[in-house]
Write an enzyme that holds these catalytic residues in place. Structure first.
Site, short mmCIF file in Angstrom:
data_model
loop_
_atom_site.label_atom_id
_atom_site.label_comp_id
_atom_site.label_asym_id
_atom_site.label_seq_id
_atom_site.Cartn_x
_atom_site.Cartn_y
_atom_site.Cartn_z
N TYR A 148 1.17 -1.56 -0.11
CA TYR A 148 -0.15 0.07 0.14
C TYR A 148 0.81 1.60 0.09
CZ TYR A 148 -4.37 2.55 1.56
OH TYR A 148 -5.27 3.58 1.35
N ARG A 201 -6.12 10.42 -10.97
CA ARG A 201 -5.14 10.87 -10.22
C ARG A 201 -4.88 10.20 -8.99
NH1 ARG A 201 -5.59 10.05 -5.11
NH2 ARG A 201 -7.71 10.73 -4.68
N LYS A 219 -5.66 -1.82 -2.71
CA LYS A 219 -6.83 -2.25 -1.77
C LYS A 219 -7.35 -3.12 -1.16
CE LYS A 219 -6.85 2.72 -1.79
NZ LYS A 219 -6.83 3.44 -0.28
N GLU A 290 -12.46 4.76 -7.11
CA GLU A 290 -11.02 4.64 -5.56
C GLU A 290 -10.32 5.94 -7.59
OE1 GLU A 290 -10.43 3.27 -2.83
OE2 GLU A 290 -8.25 5.02 -3.85
N ASP A 291 -9.34 6.78 -6.58
CA ASP A 291 -8.65 7.43 -6.97
C ASP A 291 -8.85 8.33 -8.90
OD1 ASP A 291 -7.25 7.33 -5.17
OD2 ASP A 291 -5.20 6.43 -5.84
N ASP A 314 -14.48 6.38 -2.01
CA ASP A 314 -13.43 5.99 -1.15
C ASP A 314 -12.72 7.21 -0.89
OD1 ASP A 314 -12.22 4.02 1.03
OD2 ASP A 314 -9.47 4.84 -0.48
N ASP A 315 -11.55 8.04 -1.36
CA ASP A 315 -11.39 9.00 -1.28
C ASP A 315 -12.26 10.12 -0.78
OD1 ASP A 315 -8.63 8.53 -2.78
OD2 ASP A 315 -10.24 7.96 -4.21
N ASN A 459 -0.68 11.79 0.58
CA ASN A 459 0.01 10.66 -0.29
C ASN A 459 0.88 10.61 -1.26
OD1 ASN A 459 -0.64 9.01 2.38
ND2 ASN A 459 -3.07 8.82 1.65
N ASN A 504 -5.89 7.14 7.29
CA ASN A 504 -5.57 6.77 6.10
C ASN A 504 -7.06 6.05 5.96
OD1 ASN A 504 -5.24 4.86 3.88
ND2 ASN A 504 -3.69 5.79 3.71
N1 LIG Z 1 -5.35 9.74 3.87
C1 LIG Z 1 -6.15 9.75 3.23
O1 LIG Z 1 -6.36 8.32 3.51
C2 LIG Z 1 -5.73 10.21 1.46
C3 LIG Z 1 -5.23 10.74 1.62
N2 LIG Z 1 -5.89 11.41 -0.06
C4 LIG Z 1 -4.56 12.68 -0.33
O2 LIG Z 1 -5.34 13.70 -0.25
C5 LIG Z 1 -4.85 14.47 -1.51
C6 LIG Z 1 -5.45 14.55 -2.44
O3 LIG Z 1 -6.12 14.04 -3.56
P1 LIG Z 1 -7.53 14.90 -4.36
O4 LIG Z 1 -8.22 15.26 -3.63
O5 LIG Z 1 -8.21 13.30 -4.66
O6 LIG Z 1 -6.57 15.65 -5.43
P2 LIG Z 1 -6.55 16.60 -6.72
O7 LIG Z 1 -5.60 17.05 -6.93
O8 LIG Z 1 -8.21 16.96 -6.87
O9 LIG Z 1 -6.71 18.16 -4.79
C7 LIG Z 1 -4.97 18.30 -4.67
C8 LIG Z 1 -6.22 19.89 -4.61
O10 LIG Z 1 -5.08 20.90 -3.62
C9 LIG Z 1 -4.38 21.82 -4.06
N3 LIG Z 1 -3.47 22.57 -3.58
C10 LIG Z 1 -2.06 22.45 -4.75
N4 LIG Z 1 -1.42 23.25 -4.36
C11 LIG Z 1 -1.52 23.85 -3.29
C12 LIG Z 1 -1.11 24.77 -2.19
N5 LIG Z 1 -0.16 24.78 -2.60
N6 LIG Z 1 -1.52 25.21 -1.01
C13 LIG Z 1 -3.24 24.73 -0.89
N7 LIG Z 1 -3.81 23.75 -2.38
C14 LIG Z 1 -3.17 23.17 -3.07
C15 LIG Z 1 -5.10 22.52 -5.32
O11 LIG Z 1 -5.77 23.44 -6.10
C16 LIG Z 1 -6.86 20.92 -5.42
O12 LIG Z 1 -7.59 21.43 -4.38
C17 LIG Z 1 -3.88 12.86 -2.98
O13 LIG Z 1 -2.27 13.76 -1.97
C18 LIG Z 1 -4.43 12.00 -2.07
O14 LIG Z 1 -3.27 10.97 -2.07
C19 LIG Z 1 -7.28 11.48 -0.75
C20 LIG Z 1 -7.69 10.16 -0.70
C21 LIG Z 1 -7.19 9.19 1.26
C1 LIG Z 2 -5.11 6.44 0.59
C2 LIG Z 2 -6.03 7.04 -0.77
O1 LIG Z 2 -7.10 6.85 -0.78
C3 LIG Z 2 -5.16 8.48 -1.26
O2 LIG Z 2 -4.29 8.86 -0.19
O3 LIG Z 2 -5.70 7.95 -2.92
MG LIG Z 3 -7.41 6.71 -3.22
#
Ligand SMILES: NC(=O)C1=CN([C@@H]2O[C@H](COP(=O)(O)OP(=O)(O)OC[C@H]3O[C@@H](n4cnc5c(N)ncnc54)[C@H](O)[C@@H]3O)[C@@H](O)[C@H]2O)C=CC1
Ligand SMILES: CC(=O)C(=O)O
Ligand SMILES: [Mg+2]
Length: 615
Positions: A148, A201, A219, A290-291, A314-315, A459, A504
């Protein structure tokens, strides 16, 4: 003939204004009653009993060894060797799982890089299902970062270069109009959970197209390991709708279609066709999106969550769940009641599907704790890559962000200025920008708050907005910390041990999947995720929480998943969304529900192989 989806989708879209699923309204509606009670599976009454597993097979000789679910390597018993015609095909000495684990782990430790370890484990997964999952269970904290996040990210980036053999299914845009027949190419009759991605993504690594297959595989490995889903009944899927990643598309080793991404109506219709094909063969299957990139993630969720049950993203939803759990638990760590969530001031960096999913889930939790919805929205300051969402942001952000737009602060305000101005209690990172939380920002947080809550949830590890060691150093160990990818605990110079938690979604989706499968839940609702979050936040005793450990460590994920599944199950009963016939005790007794969920978990052990006569 019009498809089922084309008939019901327009009707279901009419219900979209009900952004938060109102189960009572939906249940009274004849359309939803019909959708959510229909089933192709025969009904049987479920109780807490579970029979011991015996596997009957018509296969013999090498076909037994080449089937990873039947294969035991050196572990076939004398009886199995005799009856399945394996004498002479495996070394003579019979070994137990423990000896096999010893050999496999010794070889695992000889792998030089994390990517080599990933490949070694993938080969084991292809060879021997039980041994793979037993090892994943026994060494979970060590192996989860390989199968993962973070290593799975690298494995996706290099998928085309390291590819060895297939797993799961690919539906490409060139296969359109064939999905309904293609689904029957999957060799197993039953599927309980599908994780599907279009690779648009992947973590914070951007568009990886068809290379994203390792994400659904990873996953689903967690579904099996962390919640005991049956590995024979899970299906990883990539929808290859092209990629806008020029480098990949132009690479001759790339394994997806070398085409630009399909967009707009044609894209939505492809997803409709795929879901309709899946539902035709497996009407009850849980589909996890997912993603998917943020420009389509919400649209797809809203289009399918009531029209084609059960479906979730999921996200958006499980990440929301784990963020709420983290905050509720952090309140306990700060010596406050969990109802004090209504008083939090939250700065969230990232207005993509994950960031907004998290913010909306926290709003729901605040409303649940007594806040009005408007008061709840007013506690948020959300930033995207152009800074704070102020009045000028309306045109640049998804409509699900509109409620978070501030009229009292300047549009585009920088993160450091927002933090100074509003002095948040919680700093959320869902921006995918490694190092975004600078020393100054974290030190400011520590100036304003006795125990600042710092949650860099992006991540993989490189995308984390800050590290555990920096955060604890800059706050003299006062921060409450949880990150998306794992960081080690930190011991400061004065010997203070600081806990690094992992916020997570792995804490929520496996348990949800267990509940949906065990009870044949017809629709995944936001209230299920909220109930799960509240449960996760209460799993540890005060003593541990006050030391900064917010929820049980990942090694205890199976018990966390049973708790999540029980919480989800009780909500499903209350909302009338359980299609399995269950006895009254399960309906009314949370403890019985918990025991039932435990009893439904698949265990990685060699069950007895019985030779069935070939006809
Ligand atoms: N911990 C967890 O369980 C999970 C973590 N994530 C992580 O969340 C992150 C975002 O995922 P998504 O929303 O789908 O991606 P996305 O790419 O759609 O969103 C990213 C957002 O961050 C903003 N951004 C970029 N640079 C920035 C900055 N300097 N300051 C403030 N905002 C900024 C963008 O404008 C956008 O709104 C990824 O890294 C993903 O791995 C996602 C799902 C689960
Ligand atoms: C953990 C997860 O689903 C992500 O980073 O997109
Ligand atoms: Mg994800």
């Amino acid at each position: 003939m019009p498809s089922f989806l084309s008939c019901v989708a327009p009707l279901c879209r009419a219900f979209r204004p009900l952004a938060i699923f109102n189960h009572k309204t939906h249940r009274q509606n004849p359309l939803f009653a019909a959708l959510f009670s229909s089933s192709s599976r025969p009904r049987s009454t479920v109780s807490a009993e579970r029979s011991r597993e015996v596997i009957k097979t018509k296969q013999r000789r090498l076909s037994v060894i080449h089937d990873p679910y039947l294969n035991r390597g050196t572990g076939f018993s004398a009886d199995e060797r005799e009856r399945l015609c394996l004498r002479g095909l495996v070394p003579p000495r019979e070994q137990q799982l423990e000896q096999q684990i010893k050999r496999v782990m010794a070889t695992y430790y000889r792998q030089r890089s994390n990517l080599d370890k990933f490949q070694y484990l993938s080969l084991l997964m292809d060879r021997n299902t039980v041994l793979f999952y037993r090892i994943l269970n026994d060494y979970f904290p060590e192996l989860a970062p390989i199968v993962y996040t973070p290593t799975v990210g690298e494995a996706c980036q290099k998928f085309h270069a390291i590819y060895r053999r297939t797993r799961g299914m690919y539906f490409s845009m060139d296969d359109r109009n064939h999905f309904r027949t293609m689904v029957y190419n999957w060799p197993r009759p039953h599927v309980d959970v599908i994780v599907v991605t279009d690779g648009s993504r992947v973590l914070a690594l951007g568009d990886l197209g068809c290379n994203s297959m390792n994400i659904p595989i990873g996953k689903l490995a967690l579904y099996v390991s962390a919640a005991g889903l049956n590995p024979l009944r899970v299906l990883p899927v990539v929808l290859d709708v092209g990629t806008d990643n020029d480098e990949l598309r132009e690479n001759s080793l790339y394994l997806g279609l070398p085409k630009k991404r399909l967009k707009g109506q044609a894209y939505l219709e492809l997803i409709d066709e795929w879901i309709s094909a899946i539902r035709q063969r497996w009407p009850d299957v849980l589909i996890q999106f997912e993603d998917f990139s943020s420009d389509v993630a919400n649209t797809l969720l809203e289009r399918h969550r009531y029209a084609s049950a059960p479906v979730f993203n999921d996200d958006i939803q499980s990440t929301g769940c784990v963020a709420v759990a983290t905050i509720l638990s952090s309140l306990r760590a700060r010596g406050k009641p969990i109802s004090a969530i209504t008083n939090e001031t939250i700065v969230c960096t990232g207005a993509g599907s994950a960031g907004l999913g998290v913010c909306h889930a926290i709003v729901d939790a605040m409303v649940d704790a007594g806040s009005s919805r408007d008061e709840a929205y007013s506690r948020f300051y959300v930033l995207d890559k152009d800074g704070l969402l102020g009045e000028g942001a309306t045109n640049r952000v998804h409509e699900s962000a509109h409620k978070f737009i501030r009229s009292d602060l300047e549009d585009g305000m920088k993160l450091e200025d927002v933090v100074r101005k509003v002095q948040p209690s919680i700093l959320l990172g869902l921006s995918g920008q490694g190092g975004l939380f600078t020393e100054q920002i974290i030190r400011d947080m520590a100036k304003f708050q006795k125990q600042p809550v710092i949650l860099p949830m992006s991540n993989p590890s490189d995308a984390s907005e800050c590290t555990a060691s920096d955060t604890f150093r800059w706050t003299n160990g006062r921060a409450i910390f949880a990150s998306g990818s794992p960081f080690n605990n930190v011991t400061l110079g004065d010997g203070q041990l600081c806990h690094s938690n992992q916020a997570n979604n792995v804490y929520s989706f496996p348990g949800l999947g267990l509940a949906v499968t065990a009870l044949r839940i017809s629709c995944v609702t936001d209230s299920m995720f909220l109930a799960a979050a509240k449960r996760i936040a209460q799993l540890l005793p005060d003593r541990e929480v006050q030391n900064g450990l917010l929820f049980p460590p990942v090694k205890d994920l199976r018990s966390v998943s049973a708790e999540v599944a029980a919480a989800v199950g009780m909500v499903a009963v209350e909302e009338g969304l359980v299609r399995e016939q269950i006895d009254d005790k399960l309906r009314t007794d949370a403890k019985a529900m918990h025991a039932f969920m435990h009893s439904q978990m698949w265990q990685p052990k060699y069950s007895h192989l019985v030779a069935e006569q070939a006809v």
